[in-house]
Design a protein around this motif. Structure first.
Motif, short mmCIF file in Angstrom:
data_model
loop_
_atom_site.label_atom_id
_atom_site.label_comp_id
_atom_site.label_asym_id
_atom_site.label_seq_id
_atom_site.Cartn_x
_atom_site.Cartn_y
_atom_site.Cartn_z
N PRO A 329 72.18 6.55 20.18
CA PRO A 329 73.12 6.01 21.17
C PRO A 329 72.40 5.40 22.36
O PRO A 329 71.21 5.65 22.59
CB PRO A 329 73.94 7.24 21.57
N LYS A 330 73.12 4.60 23.14
CA LYS A 330 72.50 3.85 24.22
C LYS A 330 71.97 4.74 25.34
O LYS A 330 70.92 4.46 25.93
CB LYS A 330 73.49 2.83 24.80
N HIS A 331 72.69 5.80 25.67
CA HIS A 331 72.22 6.79 26.65
C HIS A 331 71.74 6.14 27.94
O HIS A 331 70.62 6.39 28.41
CB HIS A 331 71.10 7.65 26.05
N VAL A 332 72.59 5.30 28.52
CA VAL A 332 72.28 4.69 29.81
C VAL A 332 72.08 5.79 30.85
O VAL A 332 72.87 6.73 30.93
CB VAL A 332 73.40 3.72 30.24
N ASN A 410 79.80 14.48 23.41
CA ASN A 410 79.40 15.74 24.04
C ASN A 410 78.46 16.55 23.15
O ASN A 410 78.45 17.78 23.18
CB ASN A 410 80.61 16.60 24.44
N SER A 411 77.64 15.83 22.38
CA SER A 411 76.62 16.51 21.58
C SER A 411 75.23 16.30 22.20
O SER A 411 74.94 15.27 22.79
CB SER A 411 76.64 16.04 20.13
N ASN A 429 83.64 4.99 29.59
CA ASN A 429 82.70 4.93 30.71
C ASN A 429 81.52 5.90 30.53
O ASN A 429 80.75 6.10 31.47
CB ASN A 429 83.42 5.23 32.02
N GLY A 430 81.39 6.47 29.35
CA GLY A 430 80.28 7.39 29.08
C GLY A 430 78.96 6.66 28.98
O GLY A 430 78.89 5.42 28.94
N ASN A 431 77.88 7.43 28.86
CA ASN A 431 76.55 6.81 28.83
C ASN A 431 76.30 5.97 27.59
O ASN A 431 75.36 5.18 27.54
CB ASN A 431 75.45 7.86 29.00
N SER A 432 77.14 6.11 26.58
CA SER A 432 77.00 5.32 25.35
C SER A 432 78.32 4.67 24.96
O SER A 432 78.55 4.36 23.79
CB SER A 432 76.51 6.23 24.21
N GLY A 433 79.19 4.44 25.97
CA GLY A 433 80.50 3.87 25.71
C GLY A 433 80.52 2.35 25.84
O GLY A 433 79.52 1.72 26.19
#
Length: 602
Positions: A329-332, A410-411, A429-433
């Motif tokens: 995932p992007k994990h900004v 949430n993993s 708006n999540g870190n990988s959304g």
């Protein structure tokens, strides 16, 4: 004087304990035929060029790169968010027989077949000072095995194809000599099986000097099983949908009568493989842990990422990979961004695949006794995590292979960095959304987790492992000799490694009849071999893709940041036509060869 152009690829083989060089880098782009066999180096390089046609399925982001296919995202397992990926054309049935992606494999494998045949016919003339008789014998058998594999990959993709055998077609021959008709599918498989048997007779069970990736007798005998399984399967065994698929002379290309003895042949080949190679050469890969569930999780996770472990039968050595970026995932906002923790995350798992995994008690989520809860949240510690987290109930209490295969919101991420805790969040708006990127984001609210490593450098690209052969054996026995005790034995060996209760244990009765067992075997293959390029071909050879690969596909609601994210939301409606069971014959081949008939529906 003829010239042969090499594909610029250095094929290396990896040992269990170290990296040993196999077949040096080709020194020049072009070599003349009179130079190929004058030295060991040139001979090795030419054989390396043949090996280089083995597909690298770690590069499926760009269809055709390294002969990679669209298999994972063209199955009901997954979807690429990137529109350029050819699987999206296939899932909408908007692909065409004029597409370059359709003709790629046809051209690549026939070139490799020609090169393998040339090598086989000329290796005996190699410089005896540098290439001794034993090496010549081994190299010829390797080329023979490779040629059989290239035919096998053509057959499972296009159906019946022309079998050229030991001929080398002269491009200067009259055009009438080059216009070859298609052989029947059974003839093609029979040729592949014969060639694999012939190659195996001159090869050892393990490669010399631990040069893993080279063709061995075990690889040949395992792919014999795979070929016979195709021949026995409903798509090719009495499929009347292909009644009109005939050559111009009326020759039937796919059998019209079901023959159960084809399943018997596949079962016999699988049993022979197991008797010959297990456990001396191959065995199921097992990690240890005081917690059986953790041992299962680690075993099912590492079996595809630990190069040349005891279960690997065949893989493409030293392969480049896009896997980590595509599945991470992007994990900004990651504290220390790196390729291990910040990617594109564009290969999403479908809700269909998420729902296919069993519960930890071995029951499917559709069973009222499974304990599956479809709504709400619980505090749950996943096997990959260091702490319990608030987790959507459908993801709680699932079998170990679910946590190997799927990254959900949430993993805890696999590859952490010091100084922070990296938790994946696919909400809007999540870190990988989607607010972070409309391109580098999952389309489904999940990403594929399986086969993600700490480093995505060159590594082995797994193609076939022992679990596949065990499941082949169980399936072939169930179709030929229902009720045989080995069916349950080998099916349960796979379940036990995954810490899933065995069929026939307390609370989990064995499937009651042949059809129930068939469904159980197929369900097991689906989760055990998930994201390993098996599902695409399984649904087609079973002739069930019209139901599995068509219709509505769902995921999470990627447009939401609150709990409505967890509402199952329509992703797309896929189209699957009868023609889509097989790739079309490339249109150019049909136009230039008046003996080449097109596949039904194309």
């Amino acid at each position: 004087m003829k010239k042969y152009t090499y594909i610029g690829l250095c094929v290396l083989a990896l040992s269990l304990g170290s990296c040993k060089k196999y077949l040096s880098q080709v020194p020049d782009d072009i070599i003349t035929t009179d130079k190929i066999f004058t030295s060991r180096t040139n001979t090795d390089n030419f054989l390396a060029n043949i090996y280089s046609a083995i597909p690298n399925e770690l590069t499926q982001r760009y269809n055709g790169t390294g002969n990679s296919g669209p298999w994972t995202a063209s199955s009901d397992e997954a979807k690429y968010n990137w529109d350029f990926n050819y699987s999206n054309n296939m899932n909408a049935s908007t692909w065409s027989n004029t597409d370059g992606d359709v003709g790629f494999y046809w051209n690549a494998y026939y070139i490799a077949i020609r090169n393998a045949t040339y090598f086989m016919q000329n290796i005996d003339s190699a410089n005896p000072v540098e290439v001794d008789a034993n090496v010549k014998k081994t190299y010829k058998a390797e080329a023979r095995g490779l040629r059989a594999l290239f035919y096998f990959w053509l057959l499972r993709t296009y159906g019946p194809v022309p079998i050229i055998g030991d001929k080398i077609l002269d491009v200067n021959a009259p055009i009438t000599d080059l216009r070859l008709p298609r052989n029947s599918f059974d003839e093609g498989i029979d040729f592949v099986v014969s060639e694999l048997d012939g190659a195996a007779a001159d090869l050892e069970a393990t490669p010399n000097s631990a040069q893993y990736g080279r063709i061995t007798s075990g690889i040949c005998k395992a792919y014999k099983v795979e070929a016979l399984m195709l021949k026995a399967s409903p798509l090719y065994n009495g499929n009347t949908d292909y009644a009109a698929l005939k050559n111009k002379d009326g020759k039937q290309l796919i059998s019209q009568t079901v023959d159960v003895t084809k399943w018997t042949a596949a079962a016999t080949a699988a049993k022979s493989f197991i008797t010959t190679f297990v456990p001396t050469t191959y065995q199921l890969f097992q990690e240890t842990d005081s917690d059986p569930f953790m041992a299962a999780y680690k075993s099912c996770r590492d079996v595809v990422t630990t190069d040349w472990n005891s279960e690997w039968i065949f893989a493409r050595s030293n392969s480049g990979s896009y896997t980590q970026y595509d599945r991470t995932p992007k994990h900004v906002g990651a504290a220390t961004p790196s390729s291990a923790n910040q990617g594109g995350g564009a290969l999403g798992v479908t809700q269909t695949m998420v729902d296919a995994y069993f519960m930890a008690n071995g029951l499917p989520i559709t069973d009222q006794s499974s304990g599956y809860v479809s709504t709400g949240f619980s505090s749950f510690k996943a096997p990959f995590d260091v702490a319990a987290r608030n987790t959507f109930n459908p993801w709680v209490g699932r079998e170990a292979r679910f946590y190997v295969g799927v990254t959900y919101t949430n993993s805890y991420w696999l590859n952490q960095v010091s100084g922070s805790t990296l938790i994946t969040d696919f909400t809007l708006n999540g870190n990988s959304g989607r607010s972070q990127s409309t391109s580098d984001v999952t389309p489904t609210g999940y990403t594929v987790r399986k086969d993600v490593t700490k480093s995505d450098g060159a590594r082995g690209a797994i193609m076939l492992r022992l679990a596949n052969i065990y499941l082949d054996y169980a399936e072939a026995l169930n179709e030929s000799t229902p009720g045989d005790a080995d069916i349950l034995k080998y099916l349960n060996l796979i379940r036990q490694r995954a810490d899933v209760p065995a069929y026939g244990s307390a609370g989990l009765p064995a499937p009651a009849n042949q059809n129930d067992m068939r469904l159980a075997i197929r369900a097991e293959r689906r989760v055990e071999l998930a994201f390993e390029n098996a599902r695409y071909f399984d649904t087609r050879r079973w002739k069930i893709a019209e139901s599995t690969d068509a219709g509505q596909f769902f995921g999470m609601d990627m447009s939401k940041s609150d709990n409505s994210f967890y509402n199952k939301t329509l992703l797309e409606t896929r189209v699957f036509k009868k023609r889509d069971y097989l790739f079309p014959i490339p249109n150019d081949e049909v136009l230039k060869n008046n003996n080449m008939v097109q596949n039904t529906g194309w």
